[in-house]
Design an enzyme around this catalytic site. Structure first.
Site, PDB file in Angstrom:
ATOM      1  N   LYS A 162       0.844  -1.205   0.000  1.00  0.00           N
ATOM      2  CA  LYS A 162       0.000   0.000   0.000  1.00  0.00           C
ATOM      3  C   LYS A 162       0.879   1.256   0.000  1.00  0.00           C
ATOM      4  O   LYS A 162       2.084   1.181   0.302  1.00  0.00           O
ATOM      5  CB  LYS A 162      -0.915  -0.025   1.223  1.00  0.00           C
ATOM      6  CG  LYS A 162      -0.171   0.065   2.544  1.00  0.00           C
ATOM      7  CD  LYS A 162      -1.102  -0.218   3.723  1.00  0.00           C
ATOM      8  CE  LYS A 162      -0.341  -0.097   5.030  1.00  0.00           C
ATOM      9  NZ  LYS A 162      -1.129  -0.581   6.173  1.00  0.00           N
ATOM     10  N   TYR A 189      16.510  30.626   5.788  1.00  0.00           N
ATOM     11  CA  TYR A 189      15.391  31.470   6.231  1.00  0.00           C
ATOM     12  C   TYR A 189      15.564  31.889   7.685  1.00  0.00           C
ATOM     13  O   TYR A 189      15.859  31.071   8.550  1.00  0.00           O
ATOM     14  CB  TYR A 189      14.059  30.722   6.090  1.00  0.00           C
ATOM     15  CG  TYR A 189      13.541  30.703   4.673  1.00  0.00           C
ATOM     16  CD1 TYR A 189      13.111  31.871   4.053  1.00  0.00           C
ATOM     17  CD2 TYR A 189      13.476  29.512   3.956  1.00  0.00           C
ATOM     18  CE1 TYR A 189      12.631  31.851   2.741  1.00  0.00           C
ATOM     19  CE2 TYR A 189      13.000  29.483   2.657  1.00  0.00           C
ATOM     20  CZ  TYR A 189      12.582  30.656   2.059  1.00  0.00           C
ATOM     21  OH  TYR A 189      12.113  30.641   0.773  1.00  0.00           O
TER      22      TYR A 189
HETATM   23  C1  LIG Z   1      -0.313  -1.586   6.854  1.00  0.00           C
HETATM   24  C2  LIG Z   1      -0.961  -2.820   7.334  1.00  0.00           C
HETATM   25  C3  LIG Z   1      -0.208  -3.974   7.597  1.00  0.00           C
HETATM   26  C4  LIG Z   1       1.300  -4.004   7.548  1.00  0.00           C
HETATM   27  O1  LIG Z   1       1.829  -3.446   8.732  1.00  0.00           O
HETATM   28  P1  LIG Z   1       3.407  -3.456   9.050  1.00  0.00           P
HETATM   29  O2  LIG Z   1       3.466  -3.021  10.463  1.00  0.00           O
HETATM   30  O3  LIG Z   1       4.031  -2.470   8.114  1.00  0.00           O
HETATM   31  O4  LIG Z   1       3.889  -4.829   8.835  1.00  0.00           O
HETATM   32  C5  LIG Z   1      -0.895  -5.133   7.927  1.00  0.00           C
HETATM   33  N1  LIG Z   1      -2.247  -5.140   8.030  1.00  0.00           N
HETATM   34  C6  LIG Z   1      -2.989  -4.046   7.818  1.00  0.00           C
HETATM   35  C7  LIG Z   1      -4.465  -4.105   7.970  1.00  0.00           C
HETATM   36  C8  LIG Z   1      -2.381  -2.841   7.478  1.00  0.00           C
HETATM   37  O5  LIG Z   1      -3.131  -1.768   7.295  1.00  0.00           O
END
Ligand SMILES: *Cc1c(COP(=O)(O)O)cnc(C)c1O
Length: 395
Positions: free
Chosen positions: A37, A288
């Site tokens: 994602k 800045y």
């Molecule tokens: C993002 C996510 C993961 C992965 O989490 P990590 O801590 O990066 O391994 C797993 N399950 C769900 C539902 C998520 O949203």
């Protein structure tokens, strides 16, 4: 055309190695879903999703239908789970691109049902994963409120309950008490599912921390008791970072965690170059509002990275980057597109020199944890904050 020199290098071979290593931790009882994602946590979906598939991933996890459509174009055969669910009007894209939506609201079932019917889908042909809220109060159905949802999934619906999912929200707490309570709650939900005459294939539970804390076994056993197989969903670990545990393990570190600390390798290096170098006299102010004042004659290097690239503005005057294998402090404020390094103590810095913002140079490394700690963030936020205009390059 060569681009402005602010780029991220992704070692896709390490994505493959990390995935294979993590699969070994889960096997033989469970399968892994590679969480890609948010553009693979800023690591580039286009580079990382195919790498995970080459390493054997049968499932990818994305946030949205949009991300799912992009992942489908890259990986025609892999199962793609839309973790954040489909929004109104997105049902037809779920069907067309063979995505698997997480569901927990009646309107989501309606959206997907009508899209499936419009496409002439047979009964029980469009798979969905039902999320159970086992304590996080974020996404999912409470196990006590399952009945009406389950009733909609039996008899004649074009939807098929293929998976039951939950999210562990404290898998990084070493005592495991919250996780144990969540798994009990999940077990209660599974009894309701069976009582409704539904027999899903997959129990979809657990992030990187759960896998590394050694929870794969408990999750796989719970799945097995209900005739299901487990899917775990590592994200951060796939990109080579071991999540921190709080409190940390004291006496005995779980074997998977100890192994991961030795085996996982960060796949991302973030770089820029020195644009120009100038000498300034004592008393010169930098950036800045002149928050940095030269205390002696100094040499300063301008670099092509600023907060619009994801270099947090709060790092100004309190963080160092790597040039010529040494740490050069950020002098003054980080600007939108540029920053200035104090290279007074580093011999021979010249325009064109590579600067490492995150990663290894020479014998020294800067990690996403270092960035996170400096600004009160977490590594996930650092990675996903690297700007879209920063070119991702496969190395
Ligand atoms: C993002 C996510 C993961 C992965 O989490 P990590 O801590 O990066 O391994 C797993 N399950 C769900 C539902 C998520 O949203």
């Amino acid at each position: 055309m060569p681009t402005r020199p602010c780029w991220v290098e992704i070692d896709t071979r390490l994505v493959e190695e990390n995935f294979r290593f993590l699969s070994g931790l889960a096997a033989p009882d469970a399968e892994l879903l590679a969480v890609v994602k948010a553009d693979a946590y800023g690591h580039s979906l286009a580079l990382c999703a195919p790498a995970a598939v080459r390493a054997g991933a049968g499932w990818l996890g994305v946030t949205s239908v949009e991300e799912g459509v992009a992942a489908r174009a890259l990986c025609p055969e892999t199962r793609i789970l839309v973790i954040g669910g489909a929004f109104p009007g997105q049902g037809p894209a779920v069907v067309r691109h063979r995505l698997t939506a997480v569901v927990w609201e009646p309107w989501q079932l309606e959206e997907l049902e009508s899209a499936a019917r419009a496409a002439g889908a047979a009964s029980a042909s469009l798979p969905v994963h039902l999320e159970i809220d086992t304590g996080m109060s974020r996404q999912g159905v409470a196990s006590g409120a399952l009945a009406p949802m389950l009733a909609r999934l039996v008899g004649g619906s074009p939807l098929r309950l293929e998976g039951v999912m939950t999210h562990l929200f404290a898998a990084d707490e070493a005592d495991g008490a919250v996780t144990a309570a969540q798994l009990s709650e999940l077990q209660r939900a599974l009894h309701h599912v069976e009582a409704a005459g539904l027999f899903p294939d997959w129990l979809n539970v657990g992030n990187s921390a759960a896998l590394l804390a050694g929870q794969a076994r408990a999750i796989a056993e719970l799945a097995g008791r209900h005739g299901m197989r487990a899917i775990l969903r590592p994200g951060l670990a796939l990109y080579g970072l071991v999540p921190g545990f709080d409190p940390d393990f004291t006496a005995s570190v779980p074997q998977p965690l100890a192994a991961a600390r030795a085996a996982l390798k960060p796949v991302l290096t973030w770089k820029t170059r020195v644009v120009s170098v100038r000498e300034v006299p004592a008393g010169a102010v930098v950036g800045y509002n002149g928050t940095f004042v030269a205390t002696e004659p100094m040499r300063l290097a301008l670099i092509a990275a600023g907060y619009a690239d994801g270099l947090d503005r709060r790092l100004g005057n309190r963080f160092s980057l790597l040039v010529r294998g040494q740490r050069a402090p950020l002098a003054g404020r980080v600007s939108m597109d540029q920053s200035v390094l104090d290279v007074t103590g580093i011999l021979g810095v010249a325009p064109g020199d590579e600067v490492v913002l995150l990663g290894t140079q020479g014998g020294d490394s800067i990690t996403a944890f270092d960035h996170a700690e400096a600004v009160g963030a977490i590594p996930w936020q650092i990675f996903t904050g690297i700007g879209a205009r920063v070119t991702r390059i496969r190395v």
